[in-house]
Design an enzyme around this catalytic site. Sequence first.
Site, PDB file in Angstrom:
ATOM      1  N   TYR A 164       0.875  -1.181   0.000  1.00 58.73           N
ATOM      2  CA  TYR A 164       0.000   0.000   0.000  1.00 58.73           C
ATOM      3  C   TYR A 164       0.906   1.223   0.000  1.00 58.73           C
ATOM      4  O   TYR A 164       1.484   1.593   1.025  1.00 58.73           O
ATOM      5  CB  TYR A 164      -0.908  -0.029   1.233  1.00 58.73           C
ATOM      6  CG  TYR A 164      -1.753   1.211   1.418  1.00 58.73           C
ATOM      7  CD1 TYR A 164      -2.509   1.717   0.369  1.00 58.73           C
ATOM      8  CD2 TYR A 164      -1.796   1.874   2.639  1.00 58.73           C
ATOM      9  CE1 TYR A 164      -3.274   2.860   0.526  1.00 58.73           C
ATOM     10  CE2 TYR A 164      -2.568   3.005   2.814  1.00 58.73           C
ATOM     11  CZ  TYR A 164      -3.299   3.492   1.750  1.00 58.73           C
ATOM     12  OH  TYR A 164      -4.058   4.626   1.912  1.00 58.73           O
ATOM     13  N   HIS A 302     -12.573   0.999  -3.458  1.00 55.80           N
ATOM     14  CA  HIS A 302     -11.824   0.288  -4.504  1.00 55.80           C
ATOM     15  C   HIS A 302     -12.563  -0.992  -4.870  1.00 55.80           C
ATOM     16  O   HIS A 302     -13.257  -1.572  -4.033  1.00 55.80           O
ATOM     17  CB  HIS A 302     -10.430  -0.107  -3.991  1.00 55.80           C
ATOM     18  CG  HIS A 302      -9.504   1.043  -3.739  1.00 55.80           C
ATOM     19  ND1 HIS A 302      -8.378   1.285  -4.497  1.00 55.80           N
ATOM     20  CD2 HIS A 302      -9.524   2.004  -2.788  1.00 55.80           C
ATOM     21  CE1 HIS A 302      -7.744   2.348  -4.025  1.00 55.80           C
ATOM     22  NE2 HIS A 302      -8.417   2.808  -2.985  1.00 55.80           N
TER      23      HIS A 302
END
Lengths: 311, 311
Positions: A164, A302
Amino acid sequence: HTTGKQLVITSTDMKDEPWTILTHKKPQKGWMAYNPKTMRPPPIAAATAHMKLISWNVNGLRALLKLESFSAMQLAQRENFDVLCLQETKLQEKDVDAIRLSLLEGFDNSYWTCSVSKLGYSGTAIISRIKPHSVRYGLGLSDHDSEGRLVTVEFDNFYLLCGYVPNSGDGLKRLSYRITQWDPSLSNYMKDLERLKPVILTGDLNCAHQEIDIWNPAGNKRSAGFTDEERHSFQTNFLDKGFVDTFREQHPDTVGYTYWGYRHGGRKTNKGWRLDYFLASESIADQVYDSYILPDVAGSDHSPIGLILKL
Amino acid sequence: HTTGKQLVITSTDMKDEPWTILTHKKPQKGWMAYNPKTMRPPPIAAATAHMKLISWNVNGLRALLKLESFSAMQLAQRENFDVLCLQETKLQEKDVDAIRLSLLEGFDNSYWTCSVSKLGYSGTAIISRIKPHSVRYGLGLSDHDSEGRLVTVEFDNFYLLCGYVPNSGDGLKRLSYRITQWDPSLSNYMKDLERLKPVILTGDLNCAHQEIDIWNPAGNKRSAGFTDEERHSFQTNFLDKGFVDTFREQHPDTVGYTYWGYRHGGRKTNKGWRLDYFLASESIADQVYDSYILPDVAGSDHSPIGLILKL
DNA sequence: CTTTGCAAG
DNA sequence: CTTGTAAAG
């Protein structure tokens, strides 16, 4: 017939479902029939040994699991994946064990990193049916490992990294850290691993690489995730180092977003960004059967993405 | 028949509804028939000039207004009040105008105080059908007026104060401020006003006065709201100064709670406290037709309370 | 247990 | 707009 750059042919001579040629691999590899309802690729032949990886920025795992509409077991059964990579779990270390136990039967191997500097922030995980040979938490650089942004597992034929990448933030206040520190450190780490085995990096890389990867390129030139600096860093640290953007390699002209901000109801209007990737070492990129997006899976800002790898 | 201290007689010779003698005024005043479903007193004769006041700790007014189950207009129509006093609005000054406009048609006079020291904390309001002669925000003592805990309006025959007494807090860390500073200051202010007109103080006084006013007196001797210190302060600063606890005066033996903590699902099991009051100057106390609780009104951890005053 | 504001995305 | 925190009740 073609709509813009997309070939759309309704085929009736395929088995059960009306598969539609909606997207295509790069020209020399030929077209690919997609299920137009789900945007999934056609099933890979069962006789072909393969692995199915799913990656998803869940924007808070506890909130996701609370949703009536979402069941992790249903997702696992429907997608039948071998490995699930999560980003932005927003878990604290103290909450991991309870979540791990409640999550998925048959996935006994799960590896979690949490932010220890900001509680409830960031956090990544790899949840696997297959037990990996080794696991590493973070980059091994204590300067960059307090936010739970990376976990690596080693399988027989490749290293899998779930990452991430830091968001550059409002006012781009973290842009400099992101492009001068994080991206190069991650790239170096991947190149180090690659000397041993091919590497696959998946996750929210917080960058829409090209204009095709964002709904409004002109209006977002100074938005975190689409600055020239981030796009350049993505190019030089990852693509130029020999890591292949598998979705773009498979589908050179397909507009496919993986993120739609909550702020403007972007998912309804498809005002999206492609921020989530599977990047693969060149040496394993030709084993990719398909790299795709699961746009119908809700529960986060997402959508998940998928990679099917022939072994 | 009697159940414990409560006389329960189903009366059939009253007009429309099966009124039940559920509670009583103090002995010399006789029994009073309550609607057993709603716990409302019998309607006052329309020919009797009167005012109906409602007071409610709403525990965040914006959250309350968002609730599907709650409509301010419905409450106003059903209860037909003249004045509504609110505590713990948790509004910021910047949000007051939008709320004021959206709230109640026909109640054009509303007076709001907000905490300026801690945003989204405390906050009181008086919303009135009748325009008052004057309004005062706070005690007039800047040391105690930064938390939006008091608003006063002046009507023809009395001053109405809507107050939210400081909670002594976890660990009783604010008990000392509460009993040595706030309670005496409020009491002095009320005695000053009383030289001009009778005074009615309503609101969340954050004290269950006697054992009858709390579900588990023994277990709460050191809980904020039921310490000896707070109960003593309530007695000496308010009751001993000549302000009448109108609910207790009307209903000497009735167990009536106005607050049930969210923490243990207390409303279902009636594990409650009586923290909300109408205190009235002795000179106006005999005009009280009834002082009662509206336990069926949901949307907050407190229920509203009502006062009907003959004019 | 629930509200608020806040940081972050 | 939604997630998570923290303070407060």
